[in-house]
Design a protein around this motif. Structure first.
Motif, mmCIF file in Angstrom:
data_model
loop_
_atom_site.group_PDB
_atom_site.id
_atom_site.type_symbol
_atom_site.label_atom_id
_atom_site.label_comp_id
_atom_site.label_asym_id
_atom_site.label_seq_id
_atom_site.Cartn_x
_atom_site.Cartn_y
_atom_site.Cartn_z
ATOM 1 N N LYS B 110 22.931 -2.852 28.046
ATOM 2 C CA LYS B 110 22.464 -4.009 28.811
ATOM 3 C C LYS B 110 21.021 -4.260 28.378
ATOM 4 N N SER B 111 20.775 -5.450 27.897
ATOM 5 C CA SER B 111 19.437 -5.771 27.418
ATOM 6 C C SER B 111 19.028 -7.130 27.977
ATOM 7 N N GLY B 112 17.972 -7.155 28.747
ATOM 8 C CA GLY B 112 17.588 -8.397 29.426
ATOM 9 C C GLY B 112 18.699 -8.791 30.380
ATOM 10 N N GLY B 113 19.154 -10.022 30.308
ATOM 11 C CA GLY B 113 20.264 -10.449 31.163
ATOM 12 C C GLY B 113 21.581 -10.469 30.422
ATOM 13 N N SER B 114 21.670 -9.713 29.319
ATOM 14 C CA SER B 114 22.865 -9.784 28.476
ATOM 15 C C SER B 114 23.526 -8.426 28.276
ATOM 16 N N ILE B 115 24.817 -8.488 28.004
ATOM 17 C CA ILE B 115 25.554 -7.308 27.557
ATOM 18 C C ILE B 115 25.593 -7.378 26.030
ATOM 19 N N VAL B 116 25.214 -6.305 25.411
ATOM 20 C CA VAL B 116 25.145 -6.283 23.952
ATOM 21 C C VAL B 116 26.115 -5.228 23.422
ATOM 22 N N VAL B 117 26.956 -5.634 22.485
ATOM 23 C CA VAL B 117 27.886 -4.696 21.844
ATOM 24 C C VAL B 117 27.522 -4.610 20.369
ATOM 25 N N ASP B 118 27.253 -3.407 19.905
ATOM 26 C CA ASP B 118 26.933 -3.176 18.490
ATOM 27 C C ASP B 118 27.966 -2.234 17.907
ATOM 28 N N VAL B 119 28.608 -2.668 16.849
ATOM 29 C CA VAL B 119 29.570 -1.815 16.138
ATOM 30 C C VAL B 119 29.095 -1.701 14.693
ATOM 31 N N ASP B 120 28.949 -0.478 14.249
ATOM 32 C CA ASP B 120 28.489 -0.250 12.872
ATOM 33 C C ASP B 120 29.477 0.709 12.213
ATOM 34 N N ASN B 121 30.322 0.192 11.342
ATOM 35 C CA ASN B 121 31.237 1.085 10.619
ATOM 36 C C ASN B 121 31.253 0.733 9.137
ATOM 37 N N ASP B 123 33.305 -0.889 7.364
ATOM 38 C CA ASP B 123 33.781 -2.229 6.991
ATOM 39 C C ASP B 123 32.786 -3.327 7.343
ATOM 40 N N ALA B 124 32.145 -3.177 8.505
ATOM 41 C CA ALA B 124 31.288 -4.273 8.952
ATOM 42 C C ALA B 124 30.269 -3.808 9.992
ATOM 43 N N ILE B 125 29.262 -4.613 10.110
ATOM 44 C CA ILE B 125 28.294 -4.412 11.188
ATOM 45 C C ILE B 125 28.434 -5.621 12.115
ATOM 46 N N VAL B 126 28.769 -5.360 13.364
ATOM 47 C CA VAL B 126 29.025 -6.454 14.312
ATOM 48 C C VAL B 126 28.027 -6.361 15.464
ATOM 49 N N HIS B 127 27.450 -7.474 15.802
ATOM 50 C CA HIS B 127 26.530 -7.538 16.939
ATOM 51 C C HIS B 127 26.973 -8.714 17.811
ATOM 52 N N VAL B 128 27.320 -8.424 19.051
ATOM 53 C CA VAL B 128 27.707 -9.486 19.989
ATOM 54 C C VAL B 128 26.821 -9.376 21.218
ATOM 55 N N SER B 129 26.236 -10.485 21.609
ATOM 56 C CA SER B 129 25.370 -10.501 22.784
ATOM 57 C C SER B 129 25.799 -11.665 23.674
ATOM 58 N N ALA B 130 26.092 -11.365 24.942
ATOM 59 C CA ALA B 130 26.540 -12.430 25.856
ATOM 60 C C ALA B 130 25.826 -12.290 27.193
ATOM 61 N N PRO B 131 25.290 -13.375 27.727
ATOM 62 C CA PRO B 131 24.628 -13.312 29.030
ATOM 63 C C PRO B 131 25.611 -12.896 30.131
ATOM 64 N N ILE B 132 25.146 -12.040 31.034
ATOM 65 C CA ILE B 132 26.007 -11.518 32.098
ATOM 66 C C ILE B 132 26.518 -12.654 32.982
ATOM 67 N N ARG B 133 25.662 -13.622 33.267
ATOM 68 C CA ARG B 133 26.087 -14.748 34.132
ATOM 69 C C ARG B 133 27.230 -15.525 33.498
ATOM 70 N N ALA B 134 27.168 -15.664 32.184
ATOM 71 C CA ALA B 134 28.241 -16.394 31.486
ATOM 72 C C ALA B 134 29.542 -15.602 31.517
ATOM 73 N N ILE B 135 29.430 -14.281 31.365
ATOM 74 C CA ILE B 135 30.643 -13.433 31.421
ATOM 75 C C ILE B 135 31.277 -13.560 32.803
ATOM 76 N N SER B 136 30.419 -13.483 33.831
ATOM 77 C CA SER B 136 30.912 -13.585 35.212
ATOM 78 C C SER B 136 31.602 -14.926 35.455
ATOM 79 N N GLY B 137 30.966 -15.993 34.971
ATOM 80 C CA GLY B 137 31.536 -17.335 35.140
ATOM 81 C C GLY B 137 32.860 -17.482 34.406
#
Lengths: 192, 159
Positions: B110-121, B123-137
């Motif tokens: 959890k960083s700021g008001g967002s949930i952050v998912v980092d996957v590093d393998n 094949d790929a490096i993936v970074h997804v960041s989504a505001p918590i309010r938007a997820i809730s909505g």
């Protein structure tokens, strides 16, 4: 007149001190975190989970599905086998510190004791790569768990609240030849 | 001339206000850097408010049955999910889950008001960041798409 002027800063300092003291007295208790760490040296895996206890406390009463209702879990009476958990817990609470259960077998040791306000469970299983399980549960948490009015209900939400009030506690460790699991509570939001 | 200027000012104000409202929920950011085979880098940043709106729009399209089914499944857990997200939003920044395996590292934080998912393998490096309010909505929109009979059976779902 000069004396009066000198007194004013002293009063201000005193007032500031009082306000600061009152503020610290009424400040909310620090957030506490449940940590889970699983280390598997054979697979080279490491899993760390950190959960704010306040979140668990808020979420659990919101789950109303199956045997979970308002933060309480109902155990089917068929699984209770006529055991009165509440009566057992009252007896344990009132008993002095000591070992209650000791089972020693060829490949297995089980020990349940009460020590310094905690229920301590130790299990060694020689069959599973000499696996040992140690659990230390504060008595207050056990009391809260069985604080519901119904004998077949466990009040998990109350137990979580009691855990929040408990100090830094190592709750469970599981150790075998390759795996090490730790579950503990403290006020830090990392496992560093 | 003055009238044209006024109209222009109103249009510009509307655009600025609309853009401000659209961005008020923050941004969803998806960053994928594929390393195996052909080197690819995808970086998408979009206003988070678009996601619940897109779900609402999708419920009127062909995919409504699938979303309604997902809504029925998620509906009993919506109060719990929303409570968890609310608590997370109010709490400080922290790592929630950290998994390290040979050749792979997954972190949910959890960083700021967002949930952050980092996957590093490998094949790929993936970074997804989504505001918590938007997820809730978005979760609320999906739950609302459940059939009316299911929604009425659990009035707490809106809390």
């Amino acid at each position: 007149m000069r004396k009066q002027i000198r007194v004013i800063p002293i009063f201000c300092l005193l007032a500031a001190g009082l306000v600061a003291t009152a503020g610290s007295a009424t400040a909310a208790p620090p957030e506490r975190y449940l940590h889970v760490r699983v280390e598997d040296s054979a697979k080279g895996e490491n899993v760390n989970v950190n959960v704010p206890l306040s979140m668990a406390e808020t979420v659990l009463p919101a789950v109303n599905k199956g045997p979970v209702l308002n933060g309480r879990i109902t155990i089917p009476s068929a699984q209770m086998n006529g055991i009165d958990v509440h009566a057992i817990m009252v007896a344990v609470r009132n008993a002095p510190d000591g070992e209650f259960v000791t089972v020693k077998e060829k490949n297995q040791d089980v020990k349940v004791s009460k020590m310094n306000g905690n229920i301590v469970v130790h299990v060694r299983d020689g069959k599973k790569a000499d696996e040992t399980v140690d659990a230390t549960i504060p008595m207050k948490v056990v009391d809260a768990l069985v604080s519901g009015t119904q004998p077949d209900q466990l009040d998990v939400a109350a137990a979580l609240r009691a855990l929040t009030d408990a100090g830094d506690t190592l709750l469970v460790t599981v150790q075998n030849a390759t795996q090490h699991v730790r579950i503990w509570i403290d006020a830090r939001n990392t496992q560093e | 001339m003055i009238l044209a200027a006024k109209i222009g000012l109103v249009c510009a104000g509307t655009i600025v206000a609309g853009a401000g409202a659209l961005c008020s929920e923050g941004f969803i950011r998806v960053d994928v850097a594929q390393s195996r085979g052909e080197l690819r880098h995808i970086n998408v940043t979009a206003p988070a408010m678009l996601v619940p709106m897109a779900v609402q729009f999708a419920t009127h399209m062909k995919s409504r049955d699938q979303i309604a089914k997902a809504g029925e499944q998620i509906e009993p857990y919506v109060p719990a999910i929303r409570a968890a997200l609310r608590e997370l939003n109010e709490g400080g920044d922290m790592t929630l889950v950290d998994v390290i395996e040979p050749g792979q590292h997954v972190r949910v934080s959890k960083s700021g008001g967002s949930i952050v998912v980092d996957v590093d393998n490998q094949d790929a490096i993936v970074h997804v960041s989504a505001p918590i309010r938007a997820i809730s909505g978005t979760i609320q929109e999906i739950a609302d798409s459940a059939s009316p009979s299911d929604t009425s059976s659990n009035p707490d779902s809106r809390n």
